[in-house]
Design an enzyme around this catalytic site. Structure first.
Site, PDB file in Angstrom:
ATOM      1  N   HIS A 204       0.796  -1.230   0.000  1.00 55.63           N
ATOM      2  CA  HIS A 204       0.000   0.000   0.000  1.00 55.63           C
ATOM      3  C   HIS A 204       0.828   1.279   0.000  1.00 55.63           C
ATOM      4  O   HIS A 204       0.272   2.366  -0.073  1.00 55.63           O
ATOM      5  CB  HIS A 204      -0.957   0.024   1.197  1.00 55.63           C
ATOM      6  CG  HIS A 204      -0.269   0.283   2.504  1.00 55.63           C
ATOM      7  ND1 HIS A 204       0.296  -0.713   3.244  1.00 55.63           N
ATOM      8  CD2 HIS A 204      -0.038   1.421   3.180  1.00 55.63           C
ATOM      9  CE1 HIS A 204       0.842  -0.204   4.321  1.00 55.63           C
ATOM     10  NE2 HIS A 204       0.664   1.102   4.328  1.00 55.63           N
TER      11      HIS A 204
HETATM   12  C1  UD1 Z   1      -1.624   5.418   6.271  1.00 56.92           C
HETATM   13  C2  UD1 Z   1      -0.277   5.822   6.869  1.00 56.92           C
HETATM   14  C3  UD1 Z   1       0.707   4.661   6.750  1.00 56.92           C
HETATM   15  C4  UD1 Z   1       0.131   3.379   7.326  1.00 56.92           C
HETATM   16  C5  UD1 Z   1      -1.211   3.097   6.664  1.00 56.92           C
HETATM   17  C6  UD1 Z   1      -1.852   1.839   7.225  1.00 56.92           C
HETATM   18  C7  UD1 Z   1       0.203   8.228   6.549  1.00 56.92           C
HETATM   19  C8  UD1 Z   1       1.026   9.222   5.828  1.00 56.92           C
HETATM   20  N1  UD1 Z   1       0.315   6.942   6.155  1.00 56.92           N
HETATM   21  O1  UD1 Z   1      -1.406   5.225   4.870  1.00 56.92           O
HETATM   22  O2  UD1 Z   1       1.900   4.991   7.432  1.00 56.92           O
HETATM   23  O3  UD1 Z   1       1.021   2.308   7.057  1.00 56.92           O
HETATM   24  O4  UD1 Z   1      -2.078   4.224   6.885  1.00 56.92           O
HETATM   25  O5  UD1 Z   1      -2.994   1.464   6.537  1.00 56.92           O
HETATM   26  O6  UD1 Z   1      -0.527   8.596   7.456  1.00 56.92           O
HETATM   27  N2  UD1 Z   1      -8.822   5.086   1.944  1.00 56.92           N
HETATM   28  C9  UD1 Z   1     -10.090   4.572   1.899  1.00 56.92           C
HETATM   29  N3  UD1 Z   1     -10.672   4.183   3.089  1.00 56.92           N
HETATM   30  C10 UD1 Z   1     -10.039   4.309   4.284  1.00 56.92           C
HETATM   31  C11 UD1 Z   1      -8.741   4.844   4.309  1.00 56.92           C
HETATM   32  C12 UD1 Z   1      -8.148   5.214   3.139  1.00 56.92           C
HETATM   33  O7  UD1 Z   1     -10.692   4.422   0.871  1.00 56.92           O
HETATM   34  O8  UD1 Z   1     -10.638   3.934   5.316  1.00 56.92           O
HETATM   35  C13 UD1 Z   1      -8.156   5.461   0.684  1.00 56.92           C
HETATM   36  C14 UD1 Z   1      -8.325   6.896   0.288  1.00 56.92           C
HETATM   37  O9  UD1 Z   1      -8.514   6.928  -1.080  1.00 56.92           O
HETATM   38  C15 UD1 Z   1      -7.013   7.524   0.624  1.00 56.92           C
HETATM   39  C16 UD1 Z   1      -6.037   6.378   0.466  1.00 56.92           C
HETATM   40  O10 UD1 Z   1      -6.774   5.203   0.789  1.00 56.92           O
HETATM   41  O11 UD1 Z   1      -6.714   8.606  -0.201  1.00 56.92           O
HETATM   42  C17 UD1 Z   1      -4.852   6.491   1.366  1.00 56.92           C
HETATM   43  O12 UD1 Z   1      -5.237   6.644   2.726  1.00 56.92           O
HETATM   44  P1  UD1 Z   1      -4.337   7.497   3.766  1.00 56.92           P
HETATM   45  O13 UD1 Z   1      -4.909   7.389   5.107  1.00 56.92           O
HETATM   46  O14 UD1 Z   1      -4.057   8.856   3.223  1.00 56.92           O
HETATM   47  O15 UD1 Z   1      -2.943   6.755   3.766  1.00 56.92           O
HETATM   48  P2  UD1 Z   1      -2.619   5.211   3.820  1.00 56.92           P
HETATM   49  O16 UD1 Z   1      -2.067   4.834   2.501  1.00 56.92           O
HETATM   50  O17 UD1 Z   1      -3.732   4.387   4.369  1.00 56.92           O
END
Ligand code: UD1
Length: 354
Positions: A204
């Site tokens: 991811h």
């Molecule tokens: C975040 C953390 C990372 C951790 C990971 C665990 C940061 C910078 N990164 O990354 O260190 O390893 O969480 O999972 O904080 N999204 C959904 N549903 C959700 C959450 C996210 O659809 O419940 C999608 C959204 O499109 C979003 C993307 O996933 O833009 C990324 O989510 P985000 O929380 O920004 O970062 P992670 O990649 O999950």
């Protein structure tokens, strides 16, 4: 003592669990703030339910966005919460946008901040998590370091005076869940035989998902694995694969939804190894004594590599060869502590509160 924990992303729900369990024994008060960084049921609610945690006390509901937007929204939403509750300590965990925003909001309001999982570094400044860690460690008041290496790093950065080694908080959760899932039926997607060899995989990180050629290569590498690869697909991976027109169902890969934590631990225990770019899963694989292959150029959990249980494989075309390596040497090493980190954290907070 009033302790406010700030969490928002999946790993933080696991990190806060032992603190919740420990503080519930009394006499301190604990408020858990959920920023809403992760909001899907499988990315959030199931963790609270499975770990028998009460629902968060305060929900900020910030949702997704670019780094600046997400971090900024959390900062703005926290000011009135801190103002209202006036905690003696704010506790933040790891390296997410919720971690850095929670830290900045609190220190600017002169609320002391303790950082759990301090001192880890990848030395890769292209990772958003690396920036979050460095900023958090330099701004926080108390640094709760998991390992000897993390303590040494904090000393090198001139932060040794505010650092204490307490072990790794997630080790407690992993051990508790490992014991609870003994004998549990492993929930694997249809077509994967739990009694035959398989790998558990997660991908991811932005470095692997956001550039189409890179993501294509990572998927092709896993597709060539010698056994089925159960790919627990994070929303970011699904999103990037869809927009880049990359089919995740290729060769050995069997994509499926993310698993609840107990199911994840059971799946890893039943597997012949793990393929990941997650920080936490590398360490969990080691704690569960399953070999890990990490699709990155570096790791924060260097002990897993030093002990032979984790191999860095930044070139995905080598995955098949790396996965076919000999089993690592058995070890009884405990570089992440013995599982009493939450108790040590509370003692450290008690000793510093005026
Ligand atoms: C975040 C953390 C990372 C951790 C990971 C665990 C940061 C910078 N990164 O990354 O260190 O390893 O969480 O999972 O904080 N999204 C959904 N549903 C959700 C959450 C996210 O659809 O419940 C999608 C959204 O499109 C979003 C993307 O996933 O833009 C990324 O989510 P985000 O929380 O920004 O970062 P992670 O990649 O999950």
């Amino acid at each position: 003592m009033k302790i406010m924990s700030i969490v928002g992303a999946r790993p933080e729900f696991l990190q806060v669990a032992p603190l919740c369990w420990e503080i519930a024994r009394g006499p301190h008060q604990h408020l858990v703030v959920h920023t809403g960084q992760h909001y899907d049921r499988l990315m959030s609610d199931v963790f609270f339910e499975d770990l028998r945690l009460p629902p968060p006390d305060i929900m900020l509901g910030v949702g997704s966005g670019s780094h600046g937007v997400q971090t900024g929204r959390i900062l703005a939403a926290l000011d009135p919460v801190l103002e209202q509750h006036q905690p003696d300590w704010v506790v933040v965990f790891g390296d997410t946008n919720s971690t850095v925003a929670g830290t900045l909001a609190a220190v600017k309001m002169h609320v002391p901040v303790a950082h759990v999982e301090a001192g880890l570094r990848s030395f890769n400044r292209r990772m958003p998590e690396e920036i979050n860690r460095v900023v958090t460690d330099h701004a926080a008041d108390l640094l709760l370091a998991p390992t000897v290496g993390a303590m040494e790093q904090l000393a090198r950065e001139g932060l040794g005076a505010k650092a204490i080694q307490v072990g790794d908080i997630k080790t407690e959760v992993t051990y508790a869940i490992r014991d609870a899932v003994q004998g549990r039926v492993v929930r694997l997607p249809e077509g994967v035989d739990p009694s035959a060899p398989y790998y558990v995989a997660t991908i991811h990180r932005a470095e692997n998902t956001d550039e189409p050629a890179r993501l294509r290569a990572v998927i092709a590498g896993m597709a060539a694995a010698p056994h089925p690869v159960v790919l627990l697909a994070h929303p970011r991976l699904l999103d990037r694969a869809a927009t880049q027109g990359i089919d995740l169902r290729q060769g050995s890969i069997v994509p499926t939804d993310p698993l609840a934590y107990p199911d994840m631990v059971a799946a890893v225990l039943g597997s012949v190894g793990v393929v990941t770019d997650s920080g936490g899963l590398q360490k969990e694989a080691f704690l569960l004594r399953r070999p890990c292959t990490t699709v990155r150029t570096e790791t924060e959990w260097v002990e897993t590599v030093d002990l032979g249980w984790n191999v860095l494989c930044p070139d995905p075309s080598r995955l098949r060869a790396v996965l076919s390596r000999a089993a690592p040497p058995p070890t009884s090493a405990e570089p992440y502590g013995a599982g009493d980190t939450a108790r040590q954290i509370i003692a450290a907070l008690e000793s510093k509160v005026a």
